[in-house]
Design a protein around this motif. Structure first.
Motif, short mmCIF file in Angstrom:
data_model
loop_
_atom_site.label_atom_id
_atom_site.label_comp_id
_atom_site.label_asym_id
_atom_site.label_seq_id
_atom_site.Cartn_x
_atom_site.Cartn_y
_atom_site.Cartn_z
N ASP A 89 0.77 -1.28 -0.02
CA ASP A 89 -0.09 0.05 -0.02
C ASP A 89 0.86 0.91 0.01
OD1 ASP A 89 -2.03 1.85 0.40
OD2 ASP A 89 -2.91 0.91 2.09
N LYS A 90 0.48 2.35 -0.77
CA LYS A 90 1.26 3.52 -0.87
C LYS A 90 1.19 4.41 0.24
CE LYS A 90 2.01 3.69 -6.00
NZ LYS A 90 1.69 4.50 -6.95
N SER A 91 -0.10 4.16 1.04
CA SER A 91 -0.37 5.20 2.12
C SER A 91 0.10 4.59 3.45
CB SER A 91 -2.10 5.44 2.08
OG SER A 91 -2.51 4.24 2.48
N VAL A 92 0.49 5.68 4.38
CA VAL A 92 1.00 5.41 5.64
C VAL A 92 0.05 6.07 6.34
CG1 VAL A 92 2.81 5.67 6.96
CG2 VAL A 92 3.21 4.91 4.80
N ARG A 93 -0.25 5.78 7.65
CA ARG A 93 -1.22 6.42 8.70
C ARG A 93 -0.22 6.98 9.75
NH1 ARG A 93 -6.68 6.70 9.94
NH2 ARG A 93 -7.06 5.44 8.17
N VAL A 94 -0.28 8.11 10.14
CA VAL A 94 0.75 8.58 11.07
C VAL A 94 -0.41 9.37 11.83
CG1 VAL A 94 2.43 10.45 11.67
CG2 VAL A 94 2.77 9.09 9.36
N GLY A 95 -0.62 8.94 13.21
CA GLY A 95 -1.45 9.43 14.15
C GLY A 95 -2.90 9.15 13.48
N LYS A 96 -3.66 10.36 13.04
CA LYS A 96 -4.87 9.96 12.53
C LYS A 96 -4.73 10.60 10.81
CE LYS A 96 -7.55 10.78 16.40
NZ LYS A 96 -8.85 11.42 17.09
N ALA A 97 -3.64 11.07 10.65
CA ALA A 97 -3.44 11.56 9.19
C ALA A 97 -3.01 10.58 8.23
CB ALA A 97 -2.27 12.54 9.12
N ARG A 98 -3.37 10.48 6.88
CA ARG A 98 -2.83 9.60 6.03
C ARG A 98 -2.04 10.33 4.93
NH1 ARG A 98 -4.31 4.41 5.20
NH2 ARG A 98 -5.94 4.27 6.47
N LEU A 99 -0.83 9.60 4.80
CA LEU A 99 0.14 10.27 3.88
C LEU A 99 0.46 9.34 2.79
CD1 LEU A 99 2.64 11.45 6.76
CD2 LEU A 99 0.78 12.62 5.47
N THR A 100 0.52 9.55 1.34
CA THR A 100 0.78 8.81 0.53
C THR A 100 2.19 8.94 -0.20
OG1 THR A 100 -1.68 9.07 -0.36
CG2 THR A 100 -0.03 8.34 -1.90
N LEU A 101 2.59 7.64 -0.34
CA LEU A 101 4.12 7.35 -0.71
C LEU A 101 4.19 7.41 -2.24
CD1 LEU A 101 5.41 5.49 2.14
CD2 LEU A 101 5.73 7.85 1.93
N THR A 102 5.31 7.42 -2.83
CA THR A 102 5.33 7.38 -4.35
C THR A 102 5.32 5.72 -4.73
OG1 THR A 102 7.70 7.35 -4.42
CG2 THR A 102 6.63 9.44 -4.74
N GLN A 103 5.88 5.06 -3.94
CA GLN A 103 5.90 3.56 -4.04
C GLN A 103 5.41 2.67 -2.67
OE1 GLN A 103 7.42 2.12 -6.94
NE2 GLN A 103 7.89 4.40 -7.39
N PRO A 104 4.73 1.76 -2.93
CA PRO A 104 4.14 1.01 -2.08
C PRO A 104 5.07 0.46 -1.10
CG PRO A 104 4.14 -0.42 -3.76
CD PRO A 104 4.54 0.86 -4.20
N VAL A 105 4.71 0.16 0.29
CA VAL A 105 5.35 -0.30 1.13
C VAL A 105 5.67 -1.87 0.94
CG1 VAL A 105 5.34 -1.08 3.76
CG2 VAL A 105 4.73 1.06 2.99
N ARG A 106 6.78 -2.50 1.02
CA ARG A 106 7.37 -3.98 0.90
C ARG A 106 7.59 -4.72 1.92
NH1 ARG A 106 5.06 -4.53 -4.23
NH2 ARG A 106 5.95 -2.76 -5.68
N ARG A 107 7.62 -5.86 1.89
CA ARG A 107 8.39 -6.73 2.88
C ARG A 107 8.93 -7.86 2.51
NH1 ARG A 107 4.13 -8.99 6.97
NH2 ARG A 107 3.95 -10.31 5.14
N PRO A 108 9.86 -7.79 1.90
CA PRO A 108 10.85 -9.16 1.24
C PRO A 108 11.58 -9.70 2.48
CG PRO A 108 11.97 -7.23 0.68
CD PRO A 108 10.63 -6.52 1.21
N ARG A 109 11.81 -10.86 2.57
CA ARG A 109 12.34 -11.68 3.62
C ARG A 109 12.02 -11.07 5.13
NH1 ARG A 109 15.17 -9.73 -0.35
NH2 ARG A 109 16.50 -8.12 0.74
N ALA A 110 10.90 -10.97 5.01
CA ALA A 110 10.29 -10.51 6.61
C ALA A 110 10.74 -9.32 7.18
CB ALA A 110 10.48 -11.73 7.50
N GLN A 111 11.50 -8.30 6.30
CA GLN A 111 11.76 -6.86 6.78
C GLN A 111 10.88 -5.89 6.08
OE1 GLN A 111 15.87 -5.94 5.76
NE2 GLN A 111 15.79 -4.70 7.55
N TRP A 112 10.12 -5.09 6.80
CA TRP A 112 9.51 -3.92 6.25
C TRP A 112 10.29 -2.98 5.73
CZ3 TRP A 112 4.02 -4.08 6.14
CH2 TRP A 112 3.81 -5.24 6.48
#
Length: 140
Positions: A89-112
């Motif tokens: 997902d490209k969005s990250v929730r910080v507190g109650k705000a939702r911020l959008t990143l250019t690339q999605p969050v990934r988790r290869p090899r169990a590392q965020w």
């Protein structure tokens, strides 16, 4: 060793070398320059986009509190601020705000991993500090 065993061994080694997936031999690092210290974090390229490990980045700029990980999401408390990531997902929730990143969050090899623009979009929100970063540079 008989000649047949030596030839078989040579063929086997040749096949392993030929079929081994090509990996880049170069490792990139991202350098964080803080007023009193300097920290180096490994940079990973995924689909030609630079990514940084999420928890180590937070640990460079402050202290991570509790961590709540589920199958497709991660919630971390940075001080009293909750930060929530969702896998792919490209969005990250910080507190109650939702911020959008250019690339999605990934988790290869169990590392965020978070894309590098996390540094300019999210870090200033949680550290209340200015962030000096030029896109494409491996330092902040």
């Amino acid at each position: 060793m008989s000649p047949g065993v030596g030839i078989t061994f040579a063929v086997a080694v040749g096949l392993v070398i030929l079929l081994w997936s090509a990996r880049p031999l170069r490792s990139d690092n991202f350098v964080f320059y803080l007023p009193s210290t300097r920290s180096v974090i490994p940079l990973e390229m995924i689909e030609q986009a630079p990514y940084l490990p999420f928890i180590p980045v937070l640990n460079v700029v402050g202290k991570v509190g509790a961590i709540q990980e589920k199958r497709d999401s991660l919630k971390v408390w940075f001080g009293d601020i909750p930060i929530e990531l969702r896998l792919n997902d490209k969005s990250v929730r910080v507190g109650k705000a939702r911020l959008t990143l250019t690339q999605p969050v990934r988790r290869p090899r169990a590392q965020w991993l978070v894309p590098v623009d996390f540094l300019v979009k999210v870090l200033p929100q949680i550290t209340r500090e200015t962030v000096d970063y030029q896109m494409g540079a491996n330092r902040i």
